[in-house]
Design an enzyme around this catalytic site. Structure first.
Site, mmCIF file in Angstrom:
data_model
loop_
_atom_site.group_PDB
_atom_site.id
_atom_site.type_symbol
_atom_site.label_atom_id
_atom_site.label_comp_id
_atom_site.label_asym_id
_atom_site.label_seq_id
_atom_site.Cartn_x
_atom_site.Cartn_y
_atom_site.Cartn_z
ATOM 1 N N HIS A 191 0.827 -1.199 0.000
ATOM 2 C CA HIS A 191 0.000 0.000 0.000
ATOM 3 C C HIS A 191 0.870 1.262 0.000
ATOM 4 O O HIS A 191 0.625 2.202 -0.747
ATOM 5 C CB HIS A 191 -0.938 -0.027 1.217
ATOM 6 C CG HIS A 191 -1.876 1.123 1.282
ATOM 7 N ND1 HIS A 191 -2.104 1.833 2.427
ATOM 8 C CD2 HIS A 191 -2.634 1.715 0.334
ATOM 9 C CE1 HIS A 191 -2.970 2.804 2.177
ATOM 10 N NE2 HIS A 191 -3.316 2.745 0.920
ATOM 11 N N HIS A 195 1.326 4.191 -3.128
ATOM 12 C CA HIS A 195 1.207 5.646 -2.990
ATOM 13 C C HIS A 195 2.516 6.381 -3.305
ATOM 14 O O HIS A 195 2.517 7.598 -3.419
ATOM 15 C CB HIS A 195 0.695 6.014 -1.595
ATOM 16 C CG HIS A 195 -0.780 5.797 -1.447
ATOM 17 N ND1 HIS A 195 -1.711 6.675 -1.939
ATOM 18 C CD2 HIS A 195 -1.492 4.779 -0.900
ATOM 19 C CE1 HIS A 195 -2.928 6.229 -1.687
ATOM 20 N NE2 HIS A 195 -2.820 5.070 -1.051
ATOM 21 N N HIS A 222 -7.734 0.320 -4.453
ATOM 22 C CA HIS A 222 -8.393 0.361 -3.149
ATOM 23 C C HIS A 222 -9.696 -0.442 -3.159
ATOM 24 O O HIS A 222 -10.069 -1.040 -2.155
ATOM 25 C CB HIS A 222 -8.619 1.807 -2.709
ATOM 26 C CG HIS A 222 -7.330 2.509 -2.387
ATOM 27 N ND1 HIS A 222 -6.574 3.159 -3.331
ATOM 28 C CD2 HIS A 222 -6.640 2.612 -1.214
ATOM 29 C CE1 HIS A 222 -5.483 3.636 -2.753
ATOM 30 N NE2 HIS A 222 -5.486 3.320 -1.473
ATOM 31 N N GLU A 326 -9.800 11.573 -4.652
ATOM 32 C CA GLU A 326 -8.618 11.265 -3.837
ATOM 33 C C GLU A 326 -8.018 12.505 -3.204
ATOM 34 O O GLU A 326 -7.829 12.576 -2.002
ATOM 35 C CB GLU A 326 -7.525 10.549 -4.651
ATOM 36 C CG GLU A 326 -6.352 10.165 -3.743
ATOM 37 C CD GLU A 326 -5.118 9.644 -4.462
ATOM 38 O OE1 GLU A 326 -5.021 9.799 -5.693
ATOM 39 O OE2 GLU A 326 -4.242 9.097 -3.780
ATOM 40 N N HIS A 345 -8.878 10.635 5.709
ATOM 41 C CA HIS A 345 -7.746 10.065 6.440
ATOM 42 C C HIS A 345 -7.392 10.945 7.640
ATOM 43 O O HIS A 345 -7.152 10.458 8.735
ATOM 44 C CB HIS A 345 -6.513 9.970 5.523
ATOM 45 C CG HIS A 345 -6.442 8.684 4.750
ATOM 46 N ND1 HIS A 345 -5.641 7.643 5.114
ATOM 47 C CD2 HIS A 345 -7.077 8.291 3.619
ATOM 48 C CE1 HIS A 345 -5.776 6.649 4.242
ATOM 49 N NE2 HIS A 345 -6.641 7.017 3.319
ATOM 50 N N HIS A 381 -12.604 3.548 3.138
ATOM 51 C CA HIS A 381 -12.467 3.234 1.727
ATOM 52 C C HIS A 381 -13.726 2.594 1.143
ATOM 53 O O HIS A 381 -13.975 2.710 -0.048
ATOM 54 C CB HIS A 381 -11.189 2.428 1.458
ATOM 55 C CG HIS A 381 -10.036 3.362 1.203
ATOM 56 N ND1 HIS A 381 -9.834 3.940 -0.025
ATOM 57 C CD2 HIS A 381 -9.108 3.875 2.028
ATOM 58 C CE1 HIS A 381 -8.804 4.758 0.052
ATOM 59 N NE2 HIS A 381 -8.333 4.742 1.301
HETATM 60 CU CU1 CUO Z 1 -4.431 4.238 0.018
HETATM 61 CU CU2 CUO Z 1 -6.684 6.024 1.435
HETATM 62 O O1 CUO Z 1 -5.097 4.911 1.770
HETATM 63 O O2 CUO Z 1 -5.616 5.808 -0.255
#
Ligand code: CUO
Length: 663
Positions: A191, A195, A222, A326, A345, A381
């Site tokens: 993960h 990102h 996701h 996002e 988040h 998510h």
């Molecule tokens: Cu991967 Cu919210 O954690 O985008």
């Protein structure tokens, strides 16, 4: 691997050794003394960026070394981007690396690590360079407090030690049954690398590289994580995860049991907390922005900054929507649509001290390395995923002509485990143990004798297996085989119509085939999956292999397509149940020559791109032009009509056993 590459690989590893302590490696410290970016401005694409970063350093504005770096904090991020511009904008490798050495001890270690890693991943001259596993560079971000403490004790007493790490929580918390998934270090590593490959702050105008379908990948990767989590929950008799709502209680609490490098504890969240307004962001703001997004989806149009409208209801719509939901950096209209996901988040991370009254450090949700440990991650998510579903459900269902491949019929599908006692269409999962080396993290460079300190973690794994697919072709054709898995029954034990189950489909694989006229038996090994990557090498092993290769032993193979992003192969299958749990396996063959958008790319070239399924490609176009999740991404009106002869469904049982089966 050629000598230049090996040297670079070794330099990168040396630079990241004992990251929390100042550099002592003589070769690297020599660079530090002899190089200053200010004296080499002509070696940077953007000299102003170098001056900006130097100014941050000289004015003492940089984040302190022992502070907690959060990518979601605008100030921390701006500083990180300032450093990234220096590293990414260096015109040659030499300048890049010397700048990295120069900045390493001036910057907060995790801020540096992030900027440096993203630069390595995006520099042409660093293709194939392997970064050591993040859990061995910054183990505080992956391991629990008790393990880290014991590791330091072992270091002090010079006692070699293997420290067992347990999943957090207790049996009194049903959520703990799926902690093995959310806390899997490989999944967290996947993960966080995703990102880094697709940063939410990435602006192609600024950094040059256009990222193909980044918004759609954000949705799909996701979406797959949530689908996987739900499948794990069903394997453990838990209902699928509920979406989080801004004005409802967050029923499940969470105690990370982890401590930052600087000694501050990750905050815990008691049960039934409500979201609270932050000084700069209210719950009402979240609702307003979400309302606008919902309006855009319902109307099928997104408003641009100059009051124009862009249509959403086409195959590119999901990409636009993904970027817009996002974060703001890639949104067509950030002022209007905000940054719903990123703010979610932050809202969660700060939920126990929203007004920042007690100076609590950020929660796990503020770091991509730690976010999935919190079950609320999947709830957030799921909420976001439901917006994407709302959009996909607006699109017309696929017509028969888009689904069928008239030259091709799938006659049979079989899944065969390769362990001794395997039965066809039944696969075995089990838990095994893996060691995380903590030497690099707790030892100081000046400590002569290193002692072995490891954490041992329990991880889900599965027996190797293969698909055997019999396909009849009316003439020689090329196809793309798409393989999906889904639980056969929901939590209530009912079979679900395809239109319901499709949204929980897990993509297992996706690969090109060349078919001859007549019957073809296509075999494909699970290890070749387009969504997973093999277990990465530990820091010490990587270092050892590179050093051996430099001395002439061929233990290190250079792979310019190496990807850090990708689901850990061990996690390819959901756990299943001890008594066996039934799944459905869907196999679809579509027309390669219609689907591939990278003209002239051969099937072998596509095969050499790892973890394409969830991680796309680093540069250039994603070869498969079909929407991600095709053909199950849109509504299914009639199940019978939907399943054309180029598709096939079989039942598959997944059994979780105590002992690793004999291969
Ligand atoms: Cu991967 Cu919210 O954690 O985008």
């Amino acid at each position: 691997a050629d000598a230049t590459f090996l040297k670079r690989q070794l330099q990168v590893l040396n630079l990241l050794r004992h990251l929390n302590q100042p550099l002592t490696d003589p070769e690297l410290t020599a660079f530090k003394d002899s190089f200053s970016p200010l004296n080499n401005l002509n070696k940077f694409k953007d000299p102003a960026a170098v001056r900006d970063f130097v100014e941050l350093v000289t004015t003492g504005k940089l984040l302190e070394r022992d502070a907690i770096f959060s990518l979601f904090n605008p100030r921390h991020r701006a500083q990180m981007v300032a450093l990234f511009k220096v590293l990414h904008g260096a015109v040659d490798y030499d300048t890049f690396f010397k700048s990295a050495v120069w900045s390493r001890d001036l910057t907060n270690p995790r801020q540096f690590l992030y900027a440096f890693s993203v630069a390595v991943l995006h520099r042409e001259d660093c293709r194939g360079v392997i970064l050591p596993p993040a859990y061995e560079v910054t183990p505080h971000m992956f391991l629990t407090t008790d393990v880290v403490r014991k590791a330091y004790q072992a270091k002090m007493t010079r006692t070699p030690m293997v420290i067992p790490m347990r999943f957090t929580g207790s049996v009194n918390n049903p959520e703990q049954r799926v902690a093995y998934f959310g806390e899997d270090v490989g999944m967290n590593s996947h993960h966080s690398h995703w990102h880094m490959d697709f940063p939410f702050w990435w602006r192609s105008e600024e950094f040059g590289e256009q990222k193909d379908r980044q918004g759609e990948l954000f949705f799909y990767m996701h979406h797959q994580m949530v689908a996987r989590f739900d499948a794990e929950r069903l394997s453990n008799n838990l209902p699928v995860v509920e979406p989080l709502e801004w004005d409802q209680k967050i029923v499940e609490g969470f105690a990370p049991g982890a401590t930052y490098e600087n000694g501050q504890e990750f905050p815990m969240r008691p049960d039934n907390m409500n979201f609270g307004d932050l000084p700069w962001l209210t719950i009402q703001d979240m609702k307003i922005v979400e309302g606008r997004i919902r309006d855009a989806i319902a109307s099928g149009f997104v408003k641009t900054t100059d009051a124009g409208l862009i249509s959403l209801n086409n195959t590119a719509g999901i990409d636009l929507l993904g970027g817009l939901v996002e974060s703001s950096a890639r949104s067509v209209n950030p002022m209007f649509y905000g940054q719903l996901h990123n703010d979610g988040h932050v809202m969660l991370s700060k939920v126990t001290d929203p007004q920042q009254r007690y100076g609590m450090p950020p929660g796990v949700m503020e770091h991509f390395e730690t976010a999935t440990r919190d079950p609320a991650f999947f709830r957030l998510h799921k909420h976001v995923d439901n917006l994407f579903k709302m959009h996909k459900d607006q699109l017309p269902p696929y017509a028969a002509s888009e689904l069928e491949f008239p030259e091709v019929t799938i006659e049979a599908v079989k899944v065969i485990g390769t362990c001794k006692a395997s039965t066809p269409n039944q696969l075995i999962t089990y838990f095994d143990e893996s060691h995380i080396d903590l030497k690099n993290a707790v030892h100081a460079e000046d400590q002569k004798q290193e002692v072995d300190i490891k954490a041992v973690v329990s991880r889900l794994n599965h027996e190797p297996f293969k698909y055997v697919i019999t396909i009849n072709a009316k003439k020689p054709v090329r196809g793309i085989v798409r393989v999906f898995l889904t639980p056969k029954f929901n939590w209530f034990g009912q079979q679900m119509p395809l239109d319901v189950s499709r949204w929980g489909f897990i993509e297992l694989d996706h690969f090109p085939v060349s078919l001859q006229h007549g019957d073809n038996v296509v075999t494909r090994s699970s290890a070749d999956s387009a969504v997973t990557i093999p277990e990465p090498r530990g820091f010490s092993q990587l270092m050892g292999d590179v050093q051996k290769s430099i001395r002439g032993e061929q233990v290190f193979t250079y792979d310019k397509y190496y990807r850090h992003c990708g689901f850990p192969h061990r996690l390819l299958l959901p756990k299943g149940k001890p008594e066996g749990m039934t799944y459905k396996l869907y196999v679809v063959v579509t027309d390669y020559d219609k689907d591939i958008v990278t003209a002239g790319m051969k099937p072998e070239e596509i095969e050499s791109l790892p973890s394409l399924g969830y991680c796309g490609v680093m540069d250039g176009k994603i070869p498969d032009g079909k929407p991600m999740g095709f053909p199950f991404d849109r509504r299914v009106v009639s199940e019978e009509q939907f399943l054309t002869p180029n598709m096939k469904v079989v039942d598959l049982t997944i059994k979780n056993v105590k002992q690793k089966p004999i291969e």
